[in-house]
Design a protein around this motif. Structure first.
Motif, PDB file in Angstrom:
ATOM      1  N   ALA A  90     -11.586  17.258  -4.812  1.00 12.89           N
ATOM      2  CA  ALA A  90     -12.013  15.865  -5.015  1.00 12.89           C
ATOM      3  C   ALA A  90     -11.157  15.003  -4.100  1.00 12.89           C
ATOM      4  N   ARG A  91     -11.781  14.440  -3.066  1.00 13.07           N
ATOM      5  CA  ARG A  91     -11.008  13.667  -2.071  1.00 13.07           C
ATOM      6  C   ARG A  91     -11.538  12.248  -1.976  1.00 13.07           C
ATOM      7  N   GLN A  92     -10.734  11.400  -1.340  1.00 12.02           N
ATOM      8  CA  GLN A  92     -11.173  10.043  -1.057  1.00 12.02           C
ATOM      9  C   GLN A  92     -10.808   9.699   0.371  1.00 12.02           C
ATOM     10  N   HIS A  93     -11.595   8.787   0.954  1.00  8.95           N
ATOM     11  CA  HIS A  93     -11.277   8.353   2.304  1.00  8.95           C
ATOM     12  C   HIS A  93     -10.530   7.017   2.223  1.00  8.95           C
ATOM     13  N   PRO A  94      -9.352   6.924   2.877  1.00 10.44           N
ATOM     14  CA  PRO A  94      -8.564   5.685   2.747  1.00 10.44           C
ATOM     15  C   PRO A  94      -9.318   4.448   3.263  1.00 10.44           C
ATOM     16  N   ARG A  95     -10.289   4.654   4.139  1.00 13.37           N
ATOM     17  CA  ARG A  95     -11.016   3.488   4.640  1.00 13.37           C
ATOM     18  C   ARG A  95     -11.835   2.851   3.521  1.00 13.37           C
ATOM     19  N   ASP A  96     -12.308   3.696   2.575  1.00 16.13           N
ATOM     20  CA  ASP A  96     -13.020   3.165   1.409  1.00 16.13           C
ATOM     21  C   ASP A  96     -12.129   2.186   0.646  1.00 16.13           C
ATOM     22  N   ASP A 116      -2.257  -1.590  -8.448  1.00 17.58           N
ATOM     23  CA  ASP A 116      -2.160  -0.332  -9.182  1.00 17.58           C
ATOM     24  C   ASP A 116      -3.258   0.595  -8.678  1.00 17.58           C
ATOM     25  N   THR A 117      -2.970   1.882  -8.710  1.00 21.90           N
ATOM     26  CA  THR A 117      -3.944   2.849  -8.191  1.00 21.90           C
ATOM     27  C   THR A 117      -3.938   4.112  -9.052  1.00 21.90           C
ATOM     28  N   THR A 118      -4.914   4.965  -8.781  1.00 23.31           N
ATOM     29  CA  THR A 118      -4.892   6.285  -9.409  1.00 23.31           C
ATOM     30  C   THR A 118      -3.694   7.060  -8.859  1.00 23.31           C
ATOM     31  N   GLY A 119      -3.355   8.137  -9.508  1.00 21.64           N
ATOM     32  CA  GLY A 119      -2.252   8.954  -9.023  1.00 21.64           C
ATOM     33  C   GLY A 119      -2.125  10.204  -9.873  1.00 21.64           C
ATOM     34  N   CYS A 139      -1.284   6.797  -2.844  1.00 20.74           N
ATOM     35  CA  CYS A 139      -2.146   5.627  -2.684  1.00 20.74           C
ATOM     36  C   CYS A 139      -1.407   4.368  -3.128  1.00 20.74           C
ATOM     37  N   SER A 140      -0.635   4.489  -4.225  1.00 21.17           N
ATOM     38  CA  SER A 140       0.081   3.322  -4.760  1.00 21.17           C
ATOM     39  C   SER A 140       1.230   2.871  -3.855  1.00 21.17           C
ATOM     40  N   ASP A 141       1.626   3.724  -2.903  1.00 21.77           N
ATOM     41  CA  ASP A 141       2.588   3.302  -1.876  1.00 21.77           C
ATOM     42  C   ASP A 141       1.869   2.781  -0.638  1.00 21.77           C
ATOM     43  N   TYR A 142       0.774   3.443  -0.319  1.00 18.44           N
ATOM     44  CA  TYR A 142       0.075   3.169   0.932  1.00 18.44           C
ATOM     45  C   TYR A 142      -0.512   1.753   0.962  1.00 18.44           C
ATOM     46  N   ILE A 143      -1.115   1.320  -0.140  1.00 14.95           N
ATOM     47  CA  ILE A 143      -1.790   0.013  -0.140  1.00 14.95           C
ATOM     48  C   ILE A 143      -0.793  -1.140   0.062  1.00 14.95           C
ATOM     49  N   PRO A 144       0.270  -1.219  -0.736  1.00 14.63           N
ATOM     50  CA  PRO A 144       1.230  -2.301  -0.489  1.00 14.63           C
ATOM     51  C   PRO A 144       1.817  -2.231   0.925  1.00 14.63           C
ATOM     52  N   ALA A 145       2.017  -1.010   1.441  1.00 13.89           N
ATOM     53  CA  ALA A 145       2.558  -0.863   2.800  1.00 13.89           C
ATOM     54  C   ALA A 145       1.601  -1.442   3.826  1.00 13.89           C
ATOM     55  N   VAL A 146       0.318  -1.175   3.653  1.00 16.05           N
ATOM     56  CA  VAL A 146      -0.684  -1.711   4.578  1.00 16.05           C
ATOM     57  C   VAL A 146      -0.664  -3.232   4.543  1.00 16.05           C
ATOM     58  N   LEU A 147      -0.649  -3.787   3.320  1.00 19.01           N
ATOM     59  CA  LEU A 147      -0.739  -5.246   3.193  1.00 19.01           C
ATOM     60  C   LEU A 147       0.475  -5.951   3.775  1.00 19.01           C
ATOM     61  N   ALA A 178       2.166   0.704  -8.476  1.00 19.00           N
ATOM     62  CA  ALA A 178       2.395   1.606  -9.613  1.00 19.00           C
ATOM     63  C   ALA A 178       1.066   2.271  -9.952  1.00 19.00           C
ATOM     64  N   MET A 179       1.137   3.254 -10.832  1.00 19.68           N
ATOM     65  CA  MET A 179      -0.104   3.912 -11.209  1.00 19.68           C
ATOM     66  C   MET A 179      -0.839   3.101 -12.259  1.00 19.68           C
ATOM     67  N   ASP A 180      -2.141   3.274 -12.282  1.00 20.28           N
ATOM     68  CA  ASP A 180      -3.002   2.405 -13.092  1.00 20.28           C
ATOM     69  C   ASP A 180      -2.640   2.412 -14.580  1.00 20.28           C
TER      70      ASP A 180
END
Lengths: 558, 558
Positions: free
Chosen positions: A54-60, A94-97, A187-195, A278-280
Motif C-alpha cells: 500500500a503506497r502513496q505518491h508524495p505529489r498527491d 498531522d499525518t498517517t504514520g 510523512c509527518s516530517d516531510y510536509i512541515p519540511a516542504v512548507l 505529529a501522527m494523526d
C-alpha cells in the motif's frame, strides 16, 4: 480588543487531506476543506501481485494540501466577515504514520526522479503496508536477543507497519532504491519540511511522535537504535543511520517559517510559523482534550486509545501497549498508545462481506437497539484483524459462539459491537492495573459521532460515562492547537499546547451514562469474554491458543 | 413364472404421508403418492403461547394415508400394465416417533371426542414437541438415582421428546385429558391397529422399535419401567402401566390383516397382511441396506446414524448413544441409534436467517466447491441445536472461529458443512471405540442425494467412501420390505427382513471416495475440532464448557 487570530490545521489521512481553519481563542471552526488524493485507489497505490503493498505518491499530498487549504480559507472568508488569510498565525500538520518515503540528498522524493517514476518502492510506504512482515519478525527477534529494552517501549513487538521494517525490506527487495535514497522521512516530517524549505536532510526537523512510536527513538539510549544493532540487520542499515537524524522534537516546537513560494501557493502570509508534525491519532488525542487521567478513544476502522502521564513519576513498561514515548502527545508528558486492530472494520466486514439479509448499518443498528444485553446468548472475540493491545498478536482471529437455529443478523451485529466494547475494557483495565487511573473517557472519530448504540454499549460494558469530543475533526483541531502553541503568545497564539487545548477544546453536552441493569449483565458477560480472551489468546494455560495458531498454520500452508 | 408381487409402504412424516408401491422381487418403484396434512402449519398444530408445543391431529394421518395410497396405486397402474391392486401382498408402516396420542377404551383418539375437540393435549404429541422438558429432567434424575440401567440403553438422558415425559406432562398440565385416556399409543402402533381393526387397547400390537427407544422397554427388566419407578413420578403413572402393554414385537411380525372397511377405503384386497410398525429412521436404515458392519446415515435437517449388531455377543453400553435396543431395526439384532441434532437445519439457518449476500444453497455450494480444505482458516462447532451424540447435551450452542476481515459467506458455509462432517466422524469413532467396526457407510435422506459437496467433504473428513442408497425413499422402501417379510413366502413375500433387504435394496454406482490430500488436511483440522468439542463440551478439564452454559443461563434469565 486583541486581534482575532486563527490557525490552520492540515490533516493528511489515508485517502485525503483535510484542512481546518479554527479560531485560536475558542477553537470554533471558521472553514474546512477536503481534497481526495488522485492516484491509485482512493489515493492508495496497490500492487496486484502482492496484497501487502500500500503506497502513496508524495505529489498527491502536495496537490491535495493546496486544494484543501484553498477551500478552507475560502469558506472561512465567506463565513466570517472579519476573516482574512493574514489572521492565520500558524500552521500545524498531522499525518498517517509510520509512512516513510525515500529522499535524495536535497530532500526531494525519489518518486519525483524520472528513473524511479513507476517504482512503487520509491514512493511513500503507507502505514497499512505490510510487505515487510518478515523483516518485522527479524527486527523483533534480534531486539529480543540483544536489545530487549527497545521493545519494552513499543509493546514487545516491532511491527511490519513501522519505519525500519519497511526500509530493511526496501534494502532487500529494491537495493537500487535503497542505494539511491540519501535518507528516509516520515510523512509527518516531510510536509512541515516542504512548507518551511527545510527539506535538506541535515536541516529537516524530525518529530518525536513518529520517531518514538515507530523508529525506537528514545533519549534513554541516545536517540535511534545504535549502529551495532542496525549492522546486525545489515551493515548498510548502520551506514544509513548517520543520514537519518540525531534529535527529534515535540509538536509544540517550530519547524520553521512558511517560504515565499509556499505562501503564494497557499495564499497565506510569508513566514507564517509552521509547527513540527505529529501522527494523526496523537494530535487527535490532543484535539479531543487529552490530559492526565483522561483516556481518549479514537474510534474508526480501528481504535487508538491514548493516555498521557506526567514525567516526574516513572512509568512502568505496561505489557501489550503499542508505545510509551516521552513528549509524543503532550510535551512534558509521557504519551501512551494502545489500540484495537479492528473495530469499525469488523462491523464493515459483517455488512459488506456477509451482507446479511441485505441489511446495512442503519437497519442493523435499528434492530440491534431493541435487543436486551445477554438475550441473544452470543459472545464474540473482536480479533478479525488480530489483537493489538494487550495481546500484541496479529496472528489471532475472530470467534463467535452461542448461535442457535434462530440467531438473527442483528443479534450478531450487536454481539460484534459488544466484543469491541469488551476489548476496550481490557485496555482500560490494563492501564489501571499499572497505576494509570482513568478518570474520564472521551471518544472521538467518525463512529463515536454517528453510533449512539455503540456508545451506550461501551458505557454499559466499561461501566463509565462516555463523553464525545466537541469537534468532529479532532486531528485537524489538534494540529491547529499545535500551530497556536508553536506560534506562541507573541504571535497571538498560546503559551503551551495544554493552554491551547483549554482554550480551543471541549466535549459535547450529550454524555452516555451506564444503565445499571445492563451494566450488571455485561459484568457477567465480560467474565466470559475474558475467559475466551485469555484461553484463545494464550494468557491462560488452557492450551486453546494453539487452536487458532494451528488453523493459521494450515491456512498459510495451502 | 411366479406371480409378480408388490408391497405398499406407508411413511408418516412430519408434514405428510408418502406411499410407495415397490416390486417385492427387485425393490423397483412401481408408483408413489404424497399427501400433505391439512391442519395447522404444514400439519403441525402450534400453540402461540408456548413455542415448545407441536401437535398433530390423527385424522390428518388417516385422510392423508388414504389419499397418498390412491395416488401410488393409480401411478403403479399407469406405469405397469400387469399391475393390479390384488398384486399387493402386504402393507408396511413407518412413522415419526416418539409421537404418542391418548386413546379411549376402544382405542379411539380422544381428539375425536367432542369434549376434547380443540384441546391440543388430546391430540398426538409430535416427536419435536418439547413442552415436557421439566418432566424429562425429572425422569432422568429419578432414573439416575434408582434405575440407572434404564438410562444406559438410551444415551444416559431421557428426552423431553419421549413417551413418558409427554404423558407425565399431560398428567400435570391437563389432568382431565390424562384421566380420560384409557391408554396411550405411538403413531407407529396406532396406524397398523387402525388398518387391522385391532385398535382395542388389549389387542393392539405394539412395536418394539418405539417401545425400546422411547419408552425404556427392555426384556432385560421385563418390558416397560416397573411400577415402583413410575409411582415415584406419580401414582397415576403406575396405574397407567397396566393399561399400556406387556409385550412389544419387531417389524417383521404381522400386526394383523386389513379389515374389509379399510380394504374398501384403500382399494386393496381384504385381509392383506399388515406388518407391525416402526419408526421412520429405523425402517429408513432397513431400506438403505443396514447390516452388521454397515453404518447408515440418514441425513436431513438432523441425522440418524444407525447400526446393528448380532445378539450373540454382548453389546457394551456405549456412552452418548441415543439407544441400544434388541430387534429395533432388524429382528435378531441389536439396533443402535446415534445422531446429530442439526445438520441440514444449520445450513438452512445460515441461508434463511442470515441470507448472506442474498445467496441460496445452490450459489453457496457452487462457490464453496471451489475452496480448498483449510484455506479459509475457519473452524466451527455443529451445535446450533445442541449435541445429541456423543455429548447428549442440548444445552450446547454453535461456534465459529478463524474469521478475518475478508471471510466470505461461502467459506462459512463450507465450514458449517465441515463441522457436521467432524461431528459425524466423532460418532463413527465412538462406535468403533466400543468394538462396533464400521466397514461401510451408506447415506440416505434428501441431502445425500442433492449435495455432492457435502458427501465429498464427508468422505474426506471421515476418510471412507460414502455410498448412497439407491432408493430416494428409503423409509417407505423399508416399510415395503417389512411388509414383504411379514407377508412371508407363502404370500409371495420374503422369509425374513434380511432376505427382503437383499432382494429389494442396494446402493448407487456413484460413490464418493476420499481425496488423499484433502484427507490429510482434514485429519489436522479434526484434531482441532476435537479440542474445541472436548473443551466446550465438558469432556476435557479446561473449564471452557462453563462459558456456553453460563451464556445460556444469562440468556434464559432475561
Amino acid at each position: 480588543m486583541a486581534r482575532k487570530t486563527y490557525a490552520l490545521g492540515l490533516d493528511f489521512g489515508t485517502n485525503s487531506v483535510r484542512a481546518l481553519v479554527a479560531d485560536v481563542q475558542t477553537g470554533r471552526e471558521a472553514g474546512t476543506g477536503i481534497s481526495e488524493y488522485k492516484k491509485g485507489k482512493q489515493g492508495i497505490i496497490l500492487d496486484s501481485q502482492n496484497t501487502h503493498v500500500a503506497r502513496q505518491h508524495p505529489r498527491d499530498w502536495i496537490n491535495s494540501m493546496q486544494e484543501a487549504t484553498k477551500q478552507a480559507l475560502g469558506q472561512a472568508g465567506r463565513n466570517i466577515k472579519t476573516f482574512f488569510p493574514e489572521n492565520i498565525i500558524g500552521i500545524g500538520v498531522d499525518t498517517t504514520g509510520s509512512t516513510p518515503l525515500p529522499l535524495d540528498k536535497k530532500g526531494k522524493p525519489l518518486a519525483e526522479h524520472p528513473e524511479f517514476k513507476n517504482n512503487l518502492d520509491a514512493m511513500a510506504w503507507l502505514w497499512k503496508d505490510h510487505s515487510a512482515y518478515a523483516e518485522a519478525r527479524e527486527i523483533t527477534d534480534l531486539a529480543q536477543k540483544i536489545r530487549p529494552h527497545y521493545l519494552d517501549k513499543c509493546g514487545g513487538v516491532y511491527s511490519s507497519e513501522w519505519f525500519f521494517s519497511k526500509i530493511l525490506h526496501c534494502l532487500r527487495k529494491s537495493p537500487q532504491v535503497f542505494r539511491a535514497a540519501h535518507t528516509w522521512a516520515e510523512c509527518s516530517d516531510y510536509i512541515p519540511a516542504v512548507l518551511t524549505g527545510r527539506q535538506a536532510p541535515e536541516t529537516m526537523p524530525r518529530n518525536i511522535c513518529a520517531a518514538g512510536h515507530k523508529a525506537m527513538y528514545n533519549d534513554m539510549w541516545g536517540g535511534l537504535p545504535d549502529e551495532k544493532f542496525l549492522a546486525r540487520l545489515d551493515p548498510r542499515m548502520a551506514e544509513l543511520k548517520a543520514r537519518l537524524y540525531q534529535k527529534a522534537v515535540p509538536v509544540n516546537k517550530l519547524a520553521g517559517l512558511l517560504t515565499g513560494q509556499w505562501a503564494k501557493r497557499l495564499g497565506l502570509p510569508e513566514r507564517t510559523p509552521v509547527a513540527v508534525g505529529a501522527m494523526d491519532a496523537h494530535l487527535g488525542a490532543v484535539g479531543a482534550g487529552i490530559r492526565p487521567g483522561t483516556l481518549v478513544k479514537i474510534i474508526g476502522t480501528s481504535t487508538c486509545d491514548m493516555m498521557v502521564a506526567g514525567m516526574r513519576k516513572e512509568i512502568p513498561d505496561i505489557p501489550g501497549l503499542c508505545g510509551i514515548v516521552p513528549h509524543s502527545i503532550l510535551p512534558g508528558y509521557h504519551g501512551l498508545e494502545a489500540g484495537q486492530s479492528a473495530v469499525g472494520d469488523i462491523f464493515n466486514w459483517f455488512v459488506s462481506c456477509l451482507s446479511p439479509c441485505g441489511m446495512g448499518h442503519t437497519e442493523l443498528t435499528r434492530l440491534a437497539k431493541k435487543l436486551k444485553p445477554g438475550k441473544s446468548g452470543l459472545l464474540a472475540l473482536d480479533w478479525n484483524n488480530g489483537n493489538r493491545t494487550v495481546l500484541a498478536d496479529h496472528r489471532l482471529t475472530g470467534l463467535i459462539m452461542g448461535q442457535t437455529l434462530h440467531t438473527r443478523p442483528e443479534e450478531i451485529y450487536r454481539a460484534l459491537i459488544e466484543a469491541t466494547a469488551f476489548g476496550a475494557k481490557i485496555i482500560i483495565n490494563r492501564f489501571e492495573e499499572y497505576g494509570m487511573k482513568v478518570n474520564q473517557v472521551i471518544n472521538c472519530g467518525g463512529i463515536s459521532e454517528k453510533n449512539d448504540l455503540l456508545l451506550q454499549i461501551y458505557a454499559d460494558v466499561i461501566g463509565r460515562p462516555m463523553k464525545i469530543a466537541s469537534s468532529s475533526q479532532t486531528c485537524a483541531l489538534g494540529a491547529c492547537m499545535a500551530a497556536a502553541a508553536a506560534a506562541g503568545t507573541k504571535n497571538g497564539g498560546h503559551p503551551s499546547l495544554v493552554a491551547a487545548q483549554k482554550a480551543m477544546g471541549g466535549t459535547r453536552d450529550k454524555v452516555f451514562h451506564p444503565i445499571p441493569e445492563n451494566k450488571k449483565i455485561y459484568r457477567r458477560l465480560f467474565q466470559l469474554y475474558r475467559d475466551l480472551h485469555d484461553g484463545f489468546g494464550g494468557v491462560g494455560k488452557t492450551g486453546f491458543s494453539k487452536i487458532m495458531k494451528e488453523l493459521l498454520d494450515i491456512k498459510e500452508s495451502i
